[in-house]
Design a protein around this motif. Sequence first.
Motif, PDB file in Angstrom:
ATOM      1  N   GLU A 176       2.854  14.435  16.077  1.00  0.00           N
ATOM      2  CA  GLU A 176       2.430  14.967  17.371  1.00  0.00           C
ATOM      3  C   GLU A 176       1.141  14.288  17.822  1.00  0.00           C
ATOM      4  OE1 GLU A 176       1.196  19.280  19.379  1.00  0.00           O
ATOM      5  OE2 GLU A 176       1.966  19.164  17.332  1.00  0.00           O
ATOM      6  N   TRP A 177       1.019  14.137  19.131  1.00  0.00           N
ATOM      7  CA  TRP A 177      -0.182  13.520  19.699  1.00  0.00           C
ATOM      8  C   TRP A 177      -1.399  14.406  19.476  1.00  0.00           C
ATOM      9  CZ3 TRP A 177      -1.135   8.873  22.108  1.00  0.00           C
ATOM     10  CH2 TRP A 177      -0.020   8.053  22.351  1.00  0.00           C
ATOM     11  N   GLN A 178      -2.529  13.769  19.179  1.00  0.00           N
ATOM     12  CA  GLN A 178      -3.811  14.459  19.051  1.00  0.00           C
ATOM     13  C   GLN A 178      -4.800  13.810  20.010  1.00  0.00           C
ATOM     14  OE1 GLN A 178      -4.306  17.113  17.231  1.00  0.00           O
ATOM     15  NE2 GLN A 178      -2.395  17.082  16.062  1.00  0.00           N
ATOM     16  N   SER A 179      -5.572  14.636  20.696  1.00  0.00           N
ATOM     17  CA  SER A 179      -6.556  14.082  21.625  1.00  0.00           C
ATOM     18  C   SER A 179      -7.706  13.454  20.850  1.00  0.00           C
ATOM     19  CB  SER A 179      -7.095  15.173  22.546  1.00  0.00           C
ATOM     20  OG  SER A 179      -7.846  16.117  21.813  1.00  0.00           O
ATOM     21  N   ALA A 180      -8.438  12.579  21.517  1.00  0.00           N
ATOM     22  CA  ALA A 180      -9.550  11.883  20.868  1.00  0.00           C
ATOM     23  C   ALA A 180     -10.609  12.867  20.390  1.00  0.00           C
ATOM     24  CB  ALA A 180     -10.163  10.871  21.837  1.00  0.00           C
ATOM     25  N   SER A 181     -10.840  13.943  21.159  1.00  0.00           N
ATOM     26  CA  SER A 181     -11.857  14.916  20.761  1.00  0.00           C
ATOM     27  C   SER A 181     -11.474  15.635  19.474  1.00  0.00           C
ATOM     28  CB  SER A 181     -12.074  15.941  21.882  1.00  0.00           C
ATOM     29  OG  SER A 181     -10.862  16.613  22.196  1.00  0.00           O
ATOM     30  N   VAL A 182     -10.163  15.822  19.250  1.00  0.00           N
ATOM     31  CA  VAL A 182      -9.697  16.483  18.029  1.00  0.00           C
ATOM     32  C   VAL A 182      -9.715  15.513  16.855  1.00  0.00           C
ATOM     33  CG1 VAL A 182      -7.702  17.581  16.928  1.00  0.00           C
ATOM     34  CG2 VAL A 182      -8.298  18.151  19.288  1.00  0.00           C
ATOM     35  N   PHE A 183      -9.338  14.264  17.105  1.00  0.00           N
ATOM     36  CA  PHE A 183      -9.196  13.294  16.021  1.00  0.00           C
ATOM     37  C   PHE A 183     -10.503  12.590  15.684  1.00  0.00           C
ATOM     38  CE2 PHE A 183      -7.432   9.746  13.637  1.00  0.00           C
ATOM     39  CZ  PHE A 183      -6.339  10.331  13.022  1.00  0.00           C
ATOM     40  N   ALA A 184     -11.533  12.757  16.509  1.00  0.00           N
ATOM     41  CA  ALA A 184     -12.786  12.017  16.325  1.00  0.00           C
ATOM     42  C   ALA A 184     -13.368  12.123  14.915  1.00  0.00           C
ATOM     43  CB  ALA A 184     -13.822  12.477  17.361  1.00  0.00           C
ATOM     44  N   PRO A 185     -13.370  13.310  14.261  1.00  0.00           N
ATOM     45  CA  PRO A 185     -13.957  13.380  12.911  1.00  0.00           C
ATOM     46  C   PRO A 185     -13.218  12.547  11.874  1.00  0.00           C
ATOM     47  CG  PRO A 185     -13.782  15.571  13.886  1.00  0.00           C
ATOM     48  CD  PRO A 185     -12.990  14.647  14.750  1.00  0.00           C
ATOM     49  N   PHE A 186     -11.969  12.136  12.174  1.00  0.00           N
ATOM     50  CA  PHE A 186     -11.168  11.425  11.184  1.00  0.00           C
ATOM     51  C   PHE A 186     -10.990   9.940  11.511  1.00  0.00           C
ATOM     52  CE2 PHE A 186      -9.644  15.800  11.789  1.00  0.00           C
ATOM     53  CZ  PHE A 186      -9.946  16.333  10.540  1.00  0.00           C
ATOM     54  N   VAL A 187     -11.714   9.463  12.531  1.00  0.00           N
ATOM     55  CA  VAL A 187     -11.527   8.071  12.949  1.00  0.00           C
ATOM     56  C   VAL A 187     -11.868   7.097  11.832  1.00  0.00           C
ATOM     57  CG1 VAL A 187     -12.476   6.292  14.468  1.00  0.00           C
ATOM     58  CG2 VAL A 187     -11.775   8.475  15.423  1.00  0.00           C
ATOM     59  N   ASN A 188     -12.871   7.425  11.024  1.00  0.00           N
ATOM     60  CA  ASN A 188     -13.309   6.516   9.967  1.00  0.00           C
ATOM     61  C   ASN A 188     -12.760   6.890   8.593  1.00  0.00           C
ATOM     62  OD1 ASN A 188     -14.894   4.841  11.679  1.00  0.00           O
ATOM     63  ND2 ASN A 188     -16.488   6.406  11.711  1.00  0.00           N
ATOM     64  N   HIS A 189     -11.734   7.739   8.558  1.00  0.00           N
ATOM     65  CA  HIS A 189     -11.062   8.054   7.300  1.00  0.00           C
ATOM     66  C   HIS A 189      -9.903   7.077   7.096  1.00  0.00           C
ATOM     67  CE1 HIS A 189     -12.515  12.459   6.700  1.00  0.00           C
ATOM     68  NE2 HIS A 189     -13.449  11.712   7.202  1.00  0.00           N
ATOM     69  N   PRO A 190      -9.614   6.689   5.852  1.00  0.00           N
ATOM     70  CA  PRO A 190      -8.462   5.805   5.610  1.00  0.00           C
ATOM     71  C   PRO A 190      -7.176   6.421   6.126  1.00  0.00           C
ATOM     72  CG  PRO A 190      -9.856   5.947   3.661  1.00  0.00           C
ATOM     73  CD  PRO A 190     -10.366   6.980   4.624  1.00  0.00           C
ATOM     74  N   LEU A 191      -6.301   5.595   6.669  1.00  0.00           N
ATOM     75  CA  LEU A 191      -5.033   6.081   7.201  1.00  0.00           C
ATOM     76  C   LEU A 191      -4.139   6.566   6.062  1.00  0.00           C
ATOM     77  CD1 LEU A 191      -4.279   3.339   9.874  1.00  0.00           C
ATOM     78  CD2 LEU A 191      -5.073   5.670  10.275  1.00  0.00           C
ATOM     79  N   PRO A 192      -3.424   7.658   6.267  1.00  0.00           N
ATOM     80  CA  PRO A 192      -2.552   8.174   5.196  1.00  0.00           C
ATOM     81  C   PRO A 192      -1.277   7.354   5.081  1.00  0.00           C
ATOM     82  CG  PRO A 192      -2.312   9.505   7.167  1.00  0.00           C
ATOM     83  CD  PRO A 192      -3.397   8.492   7.470  1.00  0.00           C
ATOM     84  N   VAL A 193      -0.477   7.694   4.094  1.00  0.00           N
ATOM     85  CA  VAL A 193       0.799   7.028   3.891  1.00  0.00           C
ATOM     86  C   VAL A 193       1.768   7.451   4.990  1.00  0.00           C
ATOM     87  CG1 VAL A 193       1.689   8.857   2.404  1.00  0.00           C
ATOM     88  CG2 VAL A 193       2.580   6.530   2.163  1.00  0.00           C
ATOM     89  N   VAL A 194       2.703   6.584   5.323  1.00  0.00           N
ATOM     90  CA  VAL A 194       3.718   6.923   6.324  1.00  0.00           C
ATOM     91  C   VAL A 194       4.629   8.002   5.739  1.00  0.00           C
ATOM     92  CG1 VAL A 194       5.619   6.048   7.724  1.00  0.00           C
ATOM     93  CG2 VAL A 194       3.640   4.602   7.273  1.00  0.00           C
TER      94      VAL A 194
ATOM     95  N   CYS B 175       0.846  -1.208   0.000  1.00  0.00           N
ATOM     96  CA  CYS B 175       0.000   0.000   0.000  1.00  0.00           C
ATOM     97  C   CYS B 175       0.876   1.251   0.000  1.00  0.00           C
ATOM     98  CB  CYS B 175      -0.928   0.002   1.208  1.00  0.00           C
ATOM     99  SG  CYS B 175      -1.968  -1.459   1.362  1.00  0.00           S
ATOM    100  N   PRO B 176       1.562   1.548  -1.097  1.00  0.00           N
ATOM    101  CA  PRO B 176       2.464   2.715  -1.100  1.00  0.00           C
ATOM    102  C   PRO B 176       1.741   4.052  -1.063  1.00  0.00           C
ATOM    103  CG  PRO B 176       2.315   1.761  -3.295  1.00  0.00           C
ATOM    104  CD  PRO B 176       1.555   0.832  -2.380  1.00  0.00           C
ATOM    105  N   GLY B 177       0.474   4.075  -1.470  1.00  0.00           N
ATOM    106  CA  GLY B 177      -0.246   5.343  -1.517  1.00  0.00           C
ATOM    107  C   GLY B 177      -1.192   5.576  -0.358  1.00  0.00           C
ATOM    108  N   GLY B 178      -1.129   4.765   0.666  1.00  0.00           N
ATOM    109  CA  GLY B 178      -2.047   4.885   1.795  1.00  0.00           C
ATOM    110  C   GLY B 178      -2.640   3.536   2.127  1.00  0.00           C
ATOM    111  N   PHE B 179      -3.367   3.462   3.228  1.00  0.00           N
ATOM    112  CA  PHE B 179      -3.860   2.181   3.728  1.00  0.00           C
ATOM    113  C   PHE B 179      -5.379   2.114   3.633  1.00  0.00           C
ATOM    114  CE2 PHE B 179       0.050   3.265   5.990  1.00  0.00           C
ATOM    115  CZ  PHE B 179       0.837   2.186   5.632  1.00  0.00           C
TER     116      PHE B 179
END
Length: 346
Positions: A65-83, A34-38
């Motif tokens: 950097e660490w992100q709190s759950a309240s900040v990251f919540a809208p992106f929980v169901n988005h595909p993970l980006p590339v490393v 998965c070179p372009g993302g997961f």
Amino acid sequence: MARLQGIVLWAWYRPAHLPSGVVVSIPAELLTACPGGFPMTLGDVLTATGVPPQQFQGVSLFGCEWQSASVFAPFVNHPLPVVPAGGRAEILIAVGEQQVMMPMMPVVSMHQPGTTVFGTETAAMLAEANSFTGQAVYPGLLSDDVNQSFADDAEFEDNGAPLTEDMMYLRIEAAWKGARQIERQTTGLRQKLGSMQAVLGKLDRDLSPDERLAADREDRDDWADVRRWLRDLQAKCHREIKAFDIGMTSGAGGRRHLEDVFLTKIEPRAAGVQLEGYRAEFEQFRKDMVSLQRAMGTALQAASLNGTQRAQRILGKIAGKIREMRARNREPLGGTNIDRTVRKKS
């Protein structure tokens, strides 16, 4: 994974550098495929590792950097980006301590007996920081009281129905008592921020002579970068402490005025009171207190994870090199190990 059959990740539960969380590592085969993302999302990862949604408190993707759950919540169901370039193929998840994490799908655990991350020196440094603050360096990130206040916001929502005079008084009393409860909780957060600020100041130091001798150029550059983080996080802690001391909880924030209104008009049910206007004031004060509490909790979380963790990782790495250097400087001589640095040159 339940949604994506055939995908296997490696999970390390409660490692030394994240005792209240889990580290998920992405295998090299998946990186190549998965070179372009997961295809999986963070929600898939949380489900597979058995992390309850209500206990998910923060995430660090690929060394960022660490992100709190309240900040990251809208992106929980988005595909993970590339490393990203230079990033680590790891996902660090901070979890509350109440629930036991159990993998729901084939997630292979990396936690084996005898496995360590940074060595005993790092554990000792963490213990020293714990004793200095009087609390865990990696607490539940946000206390149960803070999390509870987030959930209680729904209690004050207005459904649009007309309110009687008695209901207006009850709403005002509830808003005031809720604000007072948050004020008591932020007092505890203020003490924790003060302790964390002292810990960050203690870590912000020059390398010792032994550490400078053992460290290479990359280690010294990493430590300089860590010190910039420590100073920035110290400033954030200071700002939140100042916001508490001279902000909403002080006379300048309107607290004394509202307390006087509550004691003289609301509590005795005085006649001729403009309830609608006072209700708006008390509700706004409560919301401002919630915002202050969230900001203080976020600053404490960032200081714990982006400050102490980064510092201990680099110091642990250098400590390992010190041990290696000392081992190289000792060799058998006449049946006795003598440090060559104390021998006379022949």
